[in-house]
Design a protein around this motif. Structure first.
Motif, PDB file in Angstrom:
ATOM      1  N   GLY A 132      47.031  52.442   6.483  1.00 57.74           N
ATOM      2  CA  GLY A 132      46.039  51.382   6.298  1.00 57.74           C
ATOM      3  C   GLY A 132      46.281  50.440   5.139  1.00 57.74           C
ATOM      4  N   VAL A 133      47.323  50.679   4.351  1.00 53.87           N
ATOM      5  CA  VAL A 133      47.544  49.816   3.191  1.00 53.87           C
ATOM      6  C   VAL A 133      47.899  48.394   3.616  1.00 53.87           C
ATOM      7  CG1 VAL A 133      49.951  50.511   2.943  1.00 53.87           C
ATOM      8  CG2 VAL A 133      48.742  49.575   0.983  1.00 53.87           C
ATOM      9  N   ALA A 134      48.641  48.235   4.704  1.00 57.88           N
ATOM     10  CA  ALA A 134      49.025  46.895   5.155  1.00 57.88           C
ATOM     11  C   ALA A 134      47.803  46.061   5.527  1.00 57.88           C
ATOM     12  CB  ALA A 134      49.988  46.992   6.342  1.00 57.88           C
ATOM     13  N   LYS A 135      46.814  46.695   6.138  1.00 54.08           N
ATOM     14  CA  LYS A 135      45.600  45.974   6.501  1.00 54.08           C
ATOM     15  C   LYS A 135      44.887  45.457   5.260  1.00 54.08           C
ATOM     16  CE  LYS A 135      41.142  46.329   8.816  1.00 54.08           C
ATOM     17  NZ  LYS A 135      40.231  47.166   9.630  1.00 54.08           N
ATOM     18  N   GLU A 136      44.745  46.309   4.265  1.00 52.96           N
ATOM     19  CA  GLU A 136      44.068  45.887   3.041  1.00 52.96           C
ATOM     20  C   GLU A 136      44.812  44.736   2.374  1.00 52.96           C
ATOM     21  OE1 GLU A 136      42.887  48.927   0.304  1.00 52.96           O
ATOM     22  OE2 GLU A 136      42.187  50.273   1.878  1.00 52.96           O
ATOM     23  N   MET A 137      46.133  44.818   2.327  1.00 48.58           N
ATOM     24  CA  MET A 137      46.916  43.750   1.708  1.00 48.58           C
ATOM     25  C   MET A 137      46.807  42.457   2.512  1.00 48.58           C
ATOM     26  SD  MET A 137      50.338  45.692   0.208  1.00 48.58           S
ATOM     27  CE  MET A 137      50.989  46.135   1.818  1.00 48.58           C
ATOM     28  N   GLY A 138      46.862  42.567   3.842  1.00 46.45           N
ATOM     29  CA  GLY A 138      46.761  41.376   4.687  1.00 46.45           C
ATOM     30  C   GLY A 138      45.418  40.684   4.553  1.00 46.45           C
ATOM     31  N   VAL A 139      44.352  41.462   4.549  1.00 46.70           N
ATOM     32  CA  VAL A 139      43.010  40.891   4.388  1.00 46.70           C
ATOM     33  C   VAL A 139      42.874  40.237   3.015  1.00 46.70           C
ATOM     34  CG1 VAL A 139      40.550  41.450   4.182  1.00 46.70           C
ATOM     35  CG2 VAL A 139      41.911  42.456   6.035  1.00 46.70           C
ATOM     36  N   THR A 184      51.839  40.998  11.756  1.00 52.70           N
ATOM     37  CA  THR A 184      51.200  39.757  11.323  1.00 52.70           C
ATOM     38  C   THR A 184      50.036  39.400  12.237  1.00 52.70           C
ATOM     39  OG1 THR A 184      53.277  38.951  10.384  1.00 52.70           O
ATOM     40  CG2 THR A 184      51.576  37.315  10.820  1.00 52.70           C
ATOM     41  N   LYS A 185      50.212  39.617  13.529  1.00 51.56           N
ATOM     42  CA  LYS A 185      49.167  39.277  14.496  1.00 51.56           C
ATOM     43  C   LYS A 185      47.947  40.177  14.367  1.00 51.56           C
ATOM     44  CE  LYS A 185      52.047  37.210  18.122  1.00 51.56           C
ATOM     45  NZ  LYS A 185      52.536  37.348  19.524  1.00 51.56           N
ATOM     46  N   LYS A 186      48.094  41.301  13.696  1.00 49.50           N
ATOM     47  CA  LYS A 186      46.957  42.193  13.525  1.00 49.50           C
ATOM     48  C   LYS A 186      45.909  41.615  12.581  1.00 49.50           C
ATOM     49  CE  LYS A 186      48.255  45.829  15.981  1.00 49.50           C
ATOM     50  NZ  LYS A 186      47.461  46.425  17.072  1.00 49.50           N
ATOM     51  N   VAL A 187      46.349  40.825  11.597  1.00 51.47           N
ATOM     52  CA  VAL A 187      45.389  40.278  10.635  1.00 51.47           C
ATOM     53  C   VAL A 187      45.287  38.762  10.694  1.00 51.47           C
ATOM     54  CG1 VAL A 187      45.540  42.183   8.994  1.00 51.47           C
ATOM     55  CG2 VAL A 187      47.147  40.288   8.827  1.00 51.47           C
ATOM     56  N   ASN A 188      46.154  38.138  11.498  1.00 51.67           N
ATOM     57  CA  ASN A 188      46.142  36.682  11.574  1.00 51.67           C
ATOM     58  C   ASN A 188      46.337  36.196  13.003  1.00 51.67           C
ATOM     59  OD1 ASN A 188      47.812  37.062   8.646  1.00 51.67           O
ATOM     60  ND2 ASN A 188      46.163  35.564   8.659  1.00 51.67           N
ATOM     61  N   ASP A 189      45.696  35.082  13.307  1.00 57.09           N
ATOM     62  CA  ASP A 189      46.110  34.297  14.466  1.00 57.09           C
ATOM     63  C   ASP A 189      47.300  33.484  13.983  1.00 57.09           C
ATOM     64  OD1 ASP A 189      44.049  35.153  16.199  1.00 57.09           O
ATOM     65  OD2 ASP A 189      42.658  33.776  15.212  1.00 57.09           O
ATOM     66  N   ILE A 190      48.245  33.220  14.863  1.00 56.38           N
ATOM     67  CA  ILE A 190      49.455  32.540  14.423  1.00 56.38           C
ATOM     68  C   ILE A 190      49.791  31.340  15.297  1.00 56.38           C
ATOM     69  CG2 ILE A 190      50.375  34.732  13.582  1.00 56.38           C
ATOM     70  CD1 ILE A 190      52.476  34.415  15.912  1.00 56.38           C
ATOM     71  N   LYS A 191      50.558  30.440  14.712  1.00 57.06           N
ATOM     72  CA  LYS A 191      51.106  29.300  15.442  1.00 57.06           C
ATOM     73  C   LYS A 191      52.575  29.188  15.059  1.00 57.06           C
ATOM     74  CE  LYS A 191      50.831  24.255  15.871  1.00 57.06           C
ATOM     75  NZ  LYS A 191      50.128  23.016  15.375  1.00 57.06           N
ATOM     76  N   ILE A 192      53.461  29.245  16.040  1.00 58.46           N
ATOM     77  CA  ILE A 192      54.881  29.089  15.770  1.00 58.46           C
ATOM     78  C   ILE A 192      55.177  27.612  15.552  1.00 58.46           C
ATOM     79  CG2 ILE A 192      57.220  29.414  16.647  1.00 58.46           C
ATOM     80  CD1 ILE A 192      56.203  31.779  18.259  1.00 58.46           C
ATOM     81  N   ILE A 193      55.643  27.277  14.360  1.00 61.58           N
ATOM     82  CA  ILE A 193      55.912  25.886  14.009  1.00 61.58           C
ATOM     83  C   ILE A 193      57.262  25.437  14.569  1.00 61.58           C
ATOM     84  CG2 ILE A 193      56.118  24.209  12.135  1.00 61.58           C
ATOM     85  CD1 ILE A 193      53.339  25.461  12.429  1.00 61.58           C
ATOM     86  N   LYS A 194      58.296  26.214  14.278  1.00 59.89           N
ATOM     87  CA  LYS A 194      59.637  25.867  14.740  1.00 59.89           C
ATOM     88  C   LYS A 194      60.593  27.010  14.436  1.00 59.89           C
ATOM     89  CE  LYS A 194      60.812  23.421  10.467  1.00 59.89           C
ATOM     90  NZ  LYS A 194      61.305  22.160   9.884  1.00 59.89           N
ATOM     91  N   CYS A 238      49.878  31.080   9.621  1.00 58.21           N
ATOM     92  CA  CYS A 238      48.947  32.193   9.798  1.00 58.21           C
ATOM     93  C   CYS A 238      47.521  31.740   9.518  1.00 58.21           C
ATOM     94  CB  CYS A 238      49.303  33.337   8.850  1.00 58.21           C
ATOM     95  SG  CYS A 238      51.004  33.929   9.014  1.00 58.21           S
ATOM     96  N   PHE A 239      46.614  32.061  10.429  1.00 57.25           N
ATOM     97  CA  PHE A 239      45.215  31.703  10.290  1.00 57.25           C
ATOM     98  C   PHE A 239      44.379  32.972  10.187  1.00 57.25           C
ATOM     99  CE2 PHE A 239      47.420  28.515  12.787  1.00 57.25           C
ATOM    100  CZ  PHE A 239      47.100  27.339  12.133  1.00 57.25           C
ATOM    101  N   GLU A 240      43.399  32.941   9.312  1.00 55.47           N
ATOM    102  CA  GLU A 240      42.589  34.126   9.068  1.00 55.47           C
ATOM    103  C   GLU A 240      41.808  34.540  10.304  1.00 55.47           C
ATOM    104  OE1 GLU A 240      39.314  35.745   5.794  1.00 55.47           O
ATOM    105  OE2 GLU A 240      39.805  33.607   5.903  1.00 55.47           O
ATOM    106  N   LYS A 241      41.842  35.829  10.609  1.00 56.79           N
ATOM    107  CA  LYS A 241      41.022  36.394  11.667  1.00 56.79           C
ATOM    108  C   LYS A 241      39.720  36.908  11.063  1.00 56.79           C
ATOM    109  CE  LYS A 241      44.109  38.020  15.331  1.00 56.79           C
ATOM    110  NZ  LYS A 241      44.586  39.215  16.066  1.00 56.79           N
ATOM    111  N   THR A 242      38.680  36.840  11.829  1.00 56.13           N
ATOM    112  CA  THR A 242      37.413  37.382  11.357  1.00 56.13           C
ATOM    113  C   THR A 242      37.238  38.823  11.807  1.00 56.13           C
ATOM    114  OG1 THR A 242      36.295  36.480  13.324  1.00 56.13           O
ATOM    115  CG2 THR A 242      36.292  35.136  11.323  1.00 56.13           C
ATOM    116  N   ASP A 243      37.986  39.228  12.834  1.00 53.26           N
ATOM    117  CA  ASP A 243      37.894  40.578  13.361  1.00 53.26           C
ATOM    118  C   ASP A 243      39.216  41.298  13.125  1.00 53.26           C
ATOM    119  OD1 ASP A 243      37.200  42.888  14.658  1.00 53.26           O
ATOM    120  OD2 ASP A 243      37.621  42.110  16.664  1.00 53.26           O
ATOM    121  N   ASN A 244      39.376  41.858  11.929  1.00 51.34           N
ATOM    122  CA  ASN A 244      40.627  42.542  11.592  1.00 51.34           C
ATOM    123  C   ASN A 244      40.654  43.945  12.178  1.00 51.34           C
ATOM    124  OD1 ASN A 244      42.093  40.653   9.814  1.00 51.34           O
ATOM    125  ND2 ASN A 244      40.214  40.800   8.614  1.00 51.34           N
ATOM    126  N   GLN A 245      41.811  44.290  12.741  1.00 52.26           N
ATOM    127  CA  GLN A 245      41.993  45.591  13.344  1.00 52.26           C
ATOM    128  C   GLN A 245      43.027  46.374  12.537  1.00 52.26           C
ATOM    129  OE1 GLN A 245      42.812  45.071  17.517  1.00 52.26           O
ATOM    130  NE2 GLN A 245      41.513  43.274  17.634  1.00 52.26           N
TER     131      GLN A 245
END
Length: 205
Positions: free
Chosen positions: A136-143, A171-181, A192-199
Motif C-alpha cells: 500500500g505504500v505506492a498508493k499513499e505516495m501517489g495520492v 499510474t492508472k490506479k491513482v490517475n486518469d491519464i492522457k498520452i501526449i506523444k 496525469c490527472f487526479e482521480k477522486t476514487d483511488n483504488q
C-alpha cells in the motif's frame, strides 16, 4: 518539444543545465512559496500506514543505503538522478525537485519525487523498497503527489517506457491519464490527472 530540448541541454551542455536548474529552482520556490509551506501538512494528511514527509540532508545517507539494496532491475526504468551521496544531496537541496520519503518507523519504505518547473509542469516518479512492495505504500505516495500538485497548481507528467507496462498500470490506479506523444527514445509522455476514487496500487512505477 521543451522536454526534448531540456534533455539535449542536460546531456551536452552540463554547465548550462546547472545554471538553468538553479534559476528554475529559485523562481519556482518564489512563485510557490505559500503552497510549499503547506506541503508538510498535506503529507501528514496523506499518511496512513506509512509516514510521508519531505526528504532532508539528514536523510541522504539512509537514502543512499536504500537505493543500494534495491534489485538491479529496479533501475532499468528508474533513473531520475544519480544515486550516490552527491547526486542525492543535489536533488534534496534543489528547491524545485521536491523529494519525499515514506517511512515505516525508522526505515525508508519508499521514495518519491516531483521535478517541477516554472511553466507549471511537474514530472513525477517513485520507487517502493523491495521489502515493502504490495503493502500500500505506492498508493499513499501517489495520492500525496496528487495533493501536492493540486496545492501548487501543477500539471503532472510522467514518461513511461512501452517495455514497462507495470508502470503504466500502476499510474492508472491513482490517475486518469492522457498520452501526449512518443518521445525520441521511445518512451510515452503522459499527463496525469487526479482521480477522486483511488483504488489499491501495487508496488511501483
Amino acid at each position: 518539444m521543451l522536454y526534448e530540448i531540456a534533455h539535449v541541454i542536460k546531456e551536452r551542455f552540463g554547465f548550462l543545465w546547472d545554471a538553468i536548474e538553479w534559476g528554475n529552482a529559485e523562481m519556482f520556490a518564489l512563485m510557490h512559496r505559500k503552497g510549499i509551506v503547506r506541503i508538510p501538512d498535506l503529507l501528514a494528511e496523506c499518511s496512513g500506514k506509512y509516514t510521508l514527509r519531505l526528504a532532508t540532508c539528514e536523510d541522504v545517507e539512509q537514502m543512499k543505503a536504500f537505493f543500494a539494496v534495491q534489485p538491479k532491475e529496479t533501475f532499468t526504468f528508474f533513473q531520475p538522478h544519480d544515486f550516490d551521496e552527491k547526486g542525492i544531496k543535489k536533488v534534496v537541496l534543489n528547491r524545485s525537485f521536491l523529494t519525499f520519503v515514506a517511512m515505516d518507523g525508522n526505515e525508508i519504505a519508499g521514495y518519491f519525487f516531483m521535478r517541477s518547473f516554472v511553466n507549471g509542469k511537474t514530472f513525477k516518479g517513485y520507487i517502493v523498497g523491495i521489502d515493502h512492495r504490495g503493502q500500500g505504500v505506492a498508493k499513499e505516495m501517489g495520492v500525496a503527489m496528487n495533493r501536492v500538485a493540486r496545492e501548487l497548481g501543477l500539471r503532472m507528467f510522467k514518461s513511461i517506457s512501452p517495455e514497462n507496462p507495470a508502470s503504466m498500470a500502476v499510474t492508472k490506479k491513482v490517475n486518469d491519464i492522457k498520452i501526449i506523444k512518443t518521445l525520441d527514445n521511445g518512451d510515452m509522455l503522459i499527463e496525469c490527472f487526479e482521480k477522486t476514487d483511488n483504488q489499491t496500487v501495487m508496488w511501483g512505477g
